[in-house]
Motif scaffolding. Structure first.
Motif, PDB file in Angstrom:
ATOM      1  N   GLY A  57       0.799  -1.208   0.000  1.00  0.00           N
ATOM      2  CA  GLY A  57       0.000   0.000   0.000  1.00  0.00           C
ATOM      3  C   GLY A  57       0.839   1.269   0.000  1.00  0.00           C
ATOM      4  O   GLY A  57       2.066   1.208   0.034  1.00  0.00           O
ATOM      5  N   PRO A  58       0.125   2.421  -0.070  1.00  0.00           N
ATOM      6  CA  PRO A  58      -1.334   2.526  -0.036  1.00  0.00           C
ATOM      7  C   PRO A  58      -1.994   2.047  -1.329  1.00  0.00           C
ATOM      8  O   PRO A  58      -1.488   2.269  -2.411  1.00  0.00           O
ATOM      9  N   ILE A  59      -3.124   1.360  -1.160  1.00  0.00           N
ATOM     10  CA  ILE A  59      -3.908   0.809  -2.256  1.00  0.00           C
ATOM     11  C   ILE A  59      -5.310   1.398  -2.183  1.00  0.00           C
ATOM     12  O   ILE A  59      -5.876   1.528  -1.102  1.00  0.00           O
ATOM     13  N   HIS A  60      -5.863   1.763  -3.331  1.00  0.00           N
ATOM     14  CA  HIS A  60      -7.215   2.337  -3.344  1.00  0.00           C
ATOM     15  C   HIS A  60      -8.218   1.331  -2.800  1.00  0.00           C
ATOM     16  O   HIS A  60      -8.153   0.130  -3.082  1.00  0.00           O
ATOM     17  N   ALA A  61      -9.152   1.825  -2.012  1.00  0.00           N
ATOM     18  CA  ALA A  61     -10.192   0.971  -1.430  1.00  0.00           C
ATOM     19  C   ALA A  61     -11.555   1.621  -1.615  1.00  0.00           C
ATOM     20  O   ALA A  61     -11.698   2.844  -1.487  1.00  0.00           O
ATOM     21  N   ASN A  62     -12.558   0.820  -1.932  1.00  0.00           N
ATOM     22  CA  ASN A  62     -13.931   1.317  -1.956  1.00  0.00           C
ATOM     23  C   ASN A  62     -14.396   1.571  -0.525  1.00  0.00           C
ATOM     24  O   ASN A  62     -14.052   0.819   0.389  1.00  0.00           O
ATOM     25  N   VAL A  63     -15.155   2.626  -0.347  1.00  0.00           N
ATOM     26  CA  VAL A  63     -15.678   2.971   0.974  1.00  0.00           C
ATOM     27  C   VAL A  63     -17.171   2.712   1.000  1.00  0.00           C
ATOM     28  O   VAL A  63     -17.936   3.314   0.249  1.00  0.00           O
ATOM     29  N   GLU A  64     -17.571   1.787   1.860  1.00  0.00           N
ATOM     30  CA  GLU A  64     -18.981   1.432   2.019  1.00  0.00           C
ATOM     31  C   GLU A  64     -19.541   2.193   3.211  1.00  0.00           C
ATOM     32  O   GLU A  64     -18.943   2.198   4.292  1.00  0.00           O
ATOM     33  N   ALA A  65     -20.679   2.834   3.031  1.00  0.00           N
ATOM     34  CA  ALA A  65     -21.227   3.686   4.081  1.00  0.00           C
ATOM     35  C   ALA A  65     -22.673   3.323   4.397  1.00  0.00           C
ATOM     36  O   ALA A  65     -23.423   2.873   3.529  1.00  0.00           O
ATOM     37  N   VAL A  66     -23.028   3.504   5.656  1.00  0.00           N
ATOM     38  CA  VAL A  66     -24.427   3.498   6.073  1.00  0.00           C
ATOM     39  C   VAL A  66     -24.898   4.939   5.998  1.00  0.00           C
ATOM     40  O   VAL A  66     -24.281   5.840   6.584  1.00  0.00           O
ATOM     41  N   ILE A  67     -25.951   5.177   5.236  1.00  0.00           N
ATOM     42  CA  ILE A  67     -26.432   6.540   5.040  1.00  0.00           C
ATOM     43  C   ILE A  67     -27.847   6.681   5.609  1.00  0.00           C
ATOM     44  O   ILE A  67     -28.595   5.709   5.690  1.00  0.00           O
ATOM     45  N   THR A  68     -28.162   7.886   6.012  1.00  0.00           N
ATOM     46  CA  THR A  68     -29.482   8.170   6.585  1.00  0.00           C
ATOM     47  C   THR A  68     -30.120   9.327   5.836  1.00  0.00           C
ATOM     48  O   THR A  68     -29.431  10.213   5.319  1.00  0.00           O
ATOM     49  N   GLY A  69     -31.455   9.279   5.793  1.00  0.00           N
ATOM     50  CA  GLY A  69     -32.166  10.309   5.054  1.00  0.00           C
ATOM     51  C   GLY A  69     -33.450  10.724   5.733  1.00  0.00           C
ATOM     52  O   GLY A  69     -33.678  10.412   6.913  1.00  0.00           O
ATOM     53  N   PRO A  70     -34.321  11.427   5.008  1.00  0.00           N
ATOM     54  CA  PRO A  70     -35.581  11.914   5.579  1.00  0.00           C
ATOM     55  C   PRO A  70     -36.449  10.791   6.120  1.00  0.00           C
ATOM     56  O   PRO A  70     -36.371   9.645   5.674  1.00  0.00           O
ATOM     57  N   MET A  71     -37.245  11.111   7.106  1.00  0.00           N
ATOM     58  CA  MET A  71     -38.204  10.181   7.703  1.00  0.00           C
ATOM     59  C   MET A  71     -37.511   8.963   8.326  1.00  0.00           C
ATOM     60  O   MET A  71     -38.096   7.893   8.440  1.00  0.00           O
ATOM     61  N   GLY A  72     -36.261   9.124   8.746  1.00  0.00           N
ATOM     62  CA  GLY A  72     -35.539   8.035   9.388  1.00  0.00           C
ATOM     63  C   GLY A  72     -35.105   6.932   8.465  1.00  0.00           C
ATOM     64  O   GLY A  72     -34.728   5.848   8.923  1.00  0.00           O
ATOM     65  N   ASN A  73     -35.170   7.173   7.160  1.00  0.00           N
ATOM     66  CA  ASN A  73     -34.750   6.149   6.199  1.00  0.00           C
ATOM     67  C   ASN A  73     -33.248   5.880   6.331  1.00  0.00           C
ATOM     68  O   ASN A  73     -32.470   6.772   6.667  1.00  0.00           O
ATOM     69  N   ARG A  74     -32.882   4.656   6.060  1.00  0.00           N
ATOM     70  CA  ARG A  74     -31.484   4.258   6.156  1.00  0.00           C
ATOM     71  C   ARG A  74     -31.155   3.294   5.025  1.00  0.00           C
ATOM     72  O   ARG A  74     -32.002   2.524   4.585  1.00  0.00           O
ATOM     73  N   GLY A  75     -29.935   3.350   4.546  1.00  0.00           N
ATOM     74  CA  GLY A  75     -29.506   2.460   3.474  1.00  0.00           C
ATOM     75  C   GLY A  75     -27.998   2.375   3.433  1.00  0.00           C
ATOM     76  O   GLY A  75     -27.308   2.856   4.340  1.00  0.00           O
TER      77      GLY A  75
END
Length: 306
Positions: A57-75
């Protein structure tokens, strides 16, 4: 059977850690301090102050995220590095300082490995979202994020170490078959020192010290017509089976136009991902590097991959 014979056999079929332990004996008896240091670092892990070989490394890595939105939505979503200030590029990179045994265990695990972002970095990324610096869904934000590490990436690191250990055994074995034996030759002999120096440079020298994102043309240096030098430089970008393909491209007969056409077709295959690359190397970076290797080998002006 000599110790070098044993190392070669282990490097071909055995565990990588066992190979390194045997190679440590060889390096110690050769009194090859830099080589011994590399083996110990691979076995014990690299400290925060150590320079890492490029394959770690350093080696490029994908970043996976937990995201939140309106009305308590999550994905979940994959974050983009577009718009991220250059001083924070490390948020999308990974470097492996762990002992090789740990990386090998992770590579064999069925669970995905990930390195979480510090909460402060999550907050900073949300600030960039609010400022419109990074692309994101409107009214959404990041709750948590981690850099993902694939099993194939980890296995690639392990395989590179195994291959390098094999290379470092075959070179002295050809000229000094009793190297590593009790009472055998050491680097006090000029010929042995030259061989070990070449091996060490293959680990720490300019070719392997290249980092993705740096200017390839400032790092690759190949003399016109030097096939060995060209193929050695290409190892920073290509896997072993692809090195053989490149050798045919560089040595096939023909006029300048035919040679250039072969080189560009091969570079195009590298860029498209149909050629096997060295572990952790991006296809665009590899394509630029191989183009430069070919240009210097043929003595042509420097070019770039469009």
């Amino acid at each position: 059977m000599t110790l070098l014979d044993d190392v070669v056999g282990q490097a071909s079929e055995g565990e990588a850690v066992v190979v390194l332990r045997k190679l440590m004996i060889v390096a110690h008896r050769l009194q090859a301090v830099p080589l011994l240091a590399w083996v110990k670092n691979e076995l014990n892990g690299y400290s925060s102050g150590d320079d890492l070989p490029t394959y770690r490394g350093p080696i490029h890595a994908n970043v996976e995220a937990v995201i939140t939105g309106p009305m308590g939505n999550r994905g979940t979503n994959t974050l983009s590095s577009h718009g991220v200030p250059s001083e924070f590029e490390g948020l999308f990179e990974v470097a492996f300082r762990e002992p090789l045994a740990s990386l090998e265990a992770l590579a064999q695990s069925s669970d995905s490995a990930g390195i979480p972002w510090d909460p402060a970095m999550v907050g900073l990324y949300n600030q960039w979202i609010e400022e419109g610096k990074v692309p994101f869904l409107q009214y959404w934000g990041v709750y948590s994020a981690r850099r993902m590490i694939s099993q194939s990436t980890l296995q690639g690191v392990v395989d590179i170490v195994r291959t390098k250990a094999l290379e470092m055994t075959l070179d002295p074995q050809a000229e000094f078959p009793d190297a590593g034996e009790v009472g055998g030759p050491t680097i006090e002999e000029p010929a042995v020192e030259a061989t070990v120096t070449h091996i060490t440079n293959n680990i720490y020298g300019n070719v392997n010290a290249m980092a993705q994102g740096q200017d390839v043309r400032q790092k690759v240096t190949v003399k016109t017509g030097d096939l060995v030098g060209a193929l050695t430089a290409a190892k920073a970008f290509l896997a072993d089976d692809a090195i053989a393909e490149l050798s045919q491209v560089l040595t096939a007969a023909g006029d300048a136009a035919e040679k250039r056409g072969r080189l560009m077709r091969f570079v195009g295959a590298v860029k498209s991902g149909t050629v096997t690359l060295a572990g952790g190397v991006a296809s665009n970076f590899a394509a630029d590097g191989i183009l430069e290797v070919g240009n210097q080998f043929f003595g042509w002006a420097m070019g770039s991959v469009s």
